[in-house]
Enzyme design. Structure first.
Site: not given
Ligand code: NAP
Length: 279
Positions: A204
Site C-alpha cells: 500500500d
Molecule cells: P501492506 O500494504 O499490508 O503489504 C504487505 C505486503 O507484504 C503484502 O502485499 C504481502 O504480499 C507481503 N508479504 C507478507 N508476508 C511476506 C513475506 N513473508 N515475504 C514477502 N512479502 C510478504 O504493507 P505496507 O506497504 O507496509 O503498508 C502498511 C499498511 O498497513 C497500510 O495500508 C497502512 O495504512 C496499514 N496500517 C499501518 C499501521 C501502522 O501504524 N504502521 C497501522 C494500521 C494499519 P504477499 O502476501 O503476496 O507476500
C-alpha cells in the site's frame, strides 16, 4: 452508575467496529484520553504532577493519532468522534485479469546484476519484512552494497508495517545507521535520482492508486514515489493485495520487476548471487 454504564457503551461502540490492523490508531487515541483524564484528576486534586504528566501523555497521544490518521488517509475528526472506518476490502477475482500477462519477473542473479550497475539504491521495507523476519539478511545486503561504494538508503513510510515506527524498530534492531533511514518527504526528494529501488514486502505504501484513482480507498494517502526511480524490484510472495485490499499498478509498471517468494530466502539468494558476481 449512569456514567459507568455510559462509559462501557461508549468503549464498546468505539472499539468493536475496528479492524485489527487499525488498532494502533485506537490505542494511541485511548492513551491520549487516559492522559487527559489524568490531567482533569490533577485539577480536581490540585496535583501539579498529574496535570503535567497527563497533559504530556494527552498531547503526545493526540499528535501521534493525527500523524497516523494523515498517513493512513483517515479522517482525524472522524477518529476523535469514534468513527474509524477500515477501508473496504476489495479482494476479487478481477485482480487476476488486472495483472494477467503484464508482470515481469526476475531471478536473484538478474537482480544482483541490476544492483551491480546501480549507484544509488533505495530499500523500501514493509509489513512483509516483519512477517519474514528478514531484517538481518537485509542488513547483509545493505553492507555488501555500501562496501561496494553505492549509496544505499532506507525509504520509510510512517505507516509501513502494522504499528507506528514498526520499520524503524526492525532496522534499528540490526544497527542500520540512523542517517540512512529517510522519511517519506526526504525519500520522495531522493527517488527521482535513484537508480534502483528494492521494495521488500511493502504494498500500500508504494501504491500509485493513492495518487491517481479518486474512488480508491487509499486515494489521498501520501505514498513513496518509487515509480519515479529508474528500476523497481518488488519482493513479495504473490500478487495478493496489502492491508487496503486493492490492486497495485506498480506491479505492472514497465520499470518494475517482481521477485516472488518469502523475503528472507529471496534476499539471501540475492546476497549470494551478488557475492558470486564479485569473485
Ligand atoms: P501492506 O500494504 O499490508 O503489504 C504487505 C505486503 O507484504 C503484502 O502485499 C504481502 O504480499 C507481503 N508479504 C507478507 N508476508 C511476506 C513475506 N513473508 N515475504 C514477502 N512479502 C510478504 O504493507 P505496507 O506497504 O507496509 O503498508 C502498511 C499498511 O498497513 C497500510 O495500508 C497502512 O495504512 C496499514 N496500517 C499501518 C499501521 C501502522 O501504524 N504502521 C497501522 C494500521 C494499519 P504477499 O502476501 O503476496 O507476500
Amino acid at each position: 452508575m449512569l456514567v459507568l454504564i455510559g462509559s462501557i457503551i461508549l468503549g464498546l461502540t468505539l472499539t468493536l467496529p475496528i479492524g485489527g490492523a487499525d488498532m494502533p490508531v485506537l490505542i494511541s487515541l485511548l492513551i491520549s484520553y487516559a492522559g487527559l483524564s489524568a490531567t482533569s484528576l490533577g485539577f480536581t486534586f490540585g496535583n501539579y504532577g498529574l496535570i503535567m504528566v497527563g497533559s504530556l501523555v494527552g498531547a503526545s497521544g493526540l499528535i501521534l493519532t493525527r500523524i497516523m490518521a494523515k498517513a493512513m488517509n483517515r479522517d482525524f475528526w472522524g477518529i476523535l468522534l469514534g468513527n474509524i472506518t477500515p477501508p473496504e476490502i476489495t479482494k476479487s477475482s478481477d485482480d487476476r485479469s488486472f495483472y494477467e500477462g503484464k508482470i515481469k519477473t526476475a531471478s536473484a542473479e538478474e537482480v544482483a546484476s541490476i544492483l551491480e550497475f546501480s549507484k544509488t539504491i533505495a530499500i523500501v521495507p514493509g509489513y512483509g519484512l516483519a512477517v519474514s523476519q528478514a531484517q538481518q539478511v537485509l542488513k547483509e545486503l545493505y553492507e555488501l552494497l555500501t562496501k561496494d561504494g553505492k549509496f544505499v538508503y532506507f525509504a520509510i513510510h510512517p505507516v509501513a508495517g502494522r504499528m507506528p515506527g514498526h520499520m524503524n524498530v526492525l532496522l534499528a534492531e540490526v544497527d542500520i545507521p540512523y542517517d540512512r533511514m529517510k522519511t517519506l518527504e526526504e525519500s520522495n526528494e531522493l527517488l527521482p535520482q535513484t537508480d534502483a529501488v528494492i521494495v521488500v514486502g511493502a504494498n500500500d505504501v508504494v501504491n500509485p492508486l493513492a495518487r491517481e484513482k479518486e474512488d480508491s480507498p487509499i486515494y489521498g494517502m501520501p505514498i513513496l514515489d518509487v515509480d519515479k526511480a529508474k528500476v523497481v524490484i518488488v519482493i513479495k510472495r504473490s500478487l495478493a493485495p496489502g492491508f487496503a485490499g486493492v490492486v497495485n499498478p506498480l506491479f505492472i509498471n514497465e520499470k518494475t520487476i517482481m521477485v516472488f517468494g518469502d523475503a528472507k530466502p529471496v534476499l539471501s539468494e540475492i546476497v549470494k548471487a551478488y557475492k558470486e558476481l564479485k569473485v
